[in-house]
Design an enzyme around this catalytic site. Structure first.
Site, mmCIF file in Angstrom:
data_model
loop_
_atom_site.group_PDB
_atom_site.id
_atom_site.type_symbol
_atom_site.label_atom_id
_atom_site.label_comp_id
_atom_site.label_asym_id
_atom_site.label_seq_id
_atom_site.Cartn_x
_atom_site.Cartn_y
_atom_site.Cartn_z
ATOM 1 N N TRP A 26 0.843 -1.202 0.000
ATOM 2 C CA TRP A 26 0.000 0.000 0.000
ATOM 3 C C TRP A 26 0.874 1.246 0.000
ATOM 4 C CZ3 TRP A 26 -5.279 1.118 0.210
ATOM 5 C CH2 TRP A 26 -6.120 0.007 0.192
ATOM 6 N N GLU A 60 -0.480 -7.808 7.231
ATOM 7 C CA GLU A 60 0.103 -9.110 6.911
ATOM 8 C C GLU A 60 1.561 -9.251 7.368
ATOM 9 O OE1 GLU A 60 -3.496 -8.463 4.974
ATOM 10 O OE2 GLU A 60 -1.720 -7.248 4.599
ATOM 11 N N VAL A 82 3.003 1.311 5.960
ATOM 12 C CA VAL A 82 2.452 2.633 6.266
ATOM 13 C C VAL A 82 0.944 2.506 6.392
ATOM 14 C CG1 VAL A 82 2.361 3.320 3.825
ATOM 15 C CG2 VAL A 82 2.358 5.071 5.602
ATOM 16 N N ILE A 84 -2.242 5.170 7.034
ATOM 17 C CA ILE A 84 -2.620 6.577 7.100
ATOM 18 C C ILE A 84 -4.052 6.675 7.603
ATOM 19 C CG2 ILE A 84 -2.934 8.707 5.783
ATOM 20 C CD1 ILE A 84 -0.677 7.694 3.922
ATOM 21 N N HIS A 90 -10.750 1.996 11.592
ATOM 22 C CA HIS A 90 -9.889 1.000 10.953
ATOM 23 C C HIS A 90 -8.412 1.272 11.239
ATOM 24 C CE1 HIS A 90 -7.852 -0.856 7.367
ATOM 25 N NE2 HIS A 90 -8.611 -1.858 7.752
ATOM 26 N N ARG A 129 8.701 11.003 6.236
ATOM 27 C CA ARG A 129 9.436 9.998 6.999
ATOM 28 C C ARG A 129 9.965 8.855 6.122
ATOM 29 N NH1 ARG A 129 5.955 12.665 9.765
ATOM 30 N NH2 ARG A 129 6.146 13.021 12.005
#
Length: 162
Positions: A26, A60, A82, A84, A90, A129
């Site tokens: 992602w 995962e 990551v 967000i 969620h 980052r």
């Protein structure tokens, strides 16, 4: 500011360590930066043949880390991802599950797991980052350094006394 007070780690004599990097897919631009930083850190440490595995998302990461730690003989594992924040809970569930899962893998197996999972409110924070040109931090590089430094420490306390 994130990163304030971070230690300067000096890691030596670790080129023989087996290290695996597991990276989520992602947020491709952020992940490319994290993976590049991790691989660069490994090269700087003299670890020339790390394993790089990709998984669908951050959730995962723990299961793959557990298999690598228990069945494949790695000295250190680095988990990169990551998450967000969005408009639903969620974010909290994923972040908590990933952090607890990776911690459990490390504690249960004795194999250090470098935590390179960004948990950010915005995409801009993640990009800052990710170790990309213009980023203020390189969390992929930092996660590798922490995991390898811990593996080196564990090796030093595991060696027989002379």
């Amino acid at each position: 500011m994130s990163g304030k007070g971070a230690p300067e780690l000096s890691v030596r004599n670790c080129s023989d360590l087996r290290v695996a990097v597991i990276a989520a897919q992602w947020h491709e631009k952020v992940m490319d930066g994290l993976v590049d930083g991790a691989l660069r850190a490994l090269r700087e440490l003299g670890i020339d043949e790390p394993t790089l595995l990709r998984v669908p998302g951050s959730f995962e990461l723990p299961v793959v880390a557990k298999v690598l730690a228990t069945r494949r003989g790695y000295d250190a594992i680095v988990a990169l991802g990551v998450v967000i924040r969005g408009g639903t809970p969620h974010f909290e569930y994923v972040c908590q599950g990933v952090a607890q899962g990776l911690t459990q893998v490390s504690v249960d197996t004795g194999v250090p797991v470098g935590f390179g999972v960004l948990t950010c409110d915005t995409e801009e924070q993640a990009l800052d980052r990710a170790g990309l040109p213009g980023s203020r931090e390189d969390k992929g590089h930092e996660a590798v350094t922490a995991a390898v430094a811990t593996a080196a420490t564990l090796r030093s306390v595991s060696e027989p006394w002379r």
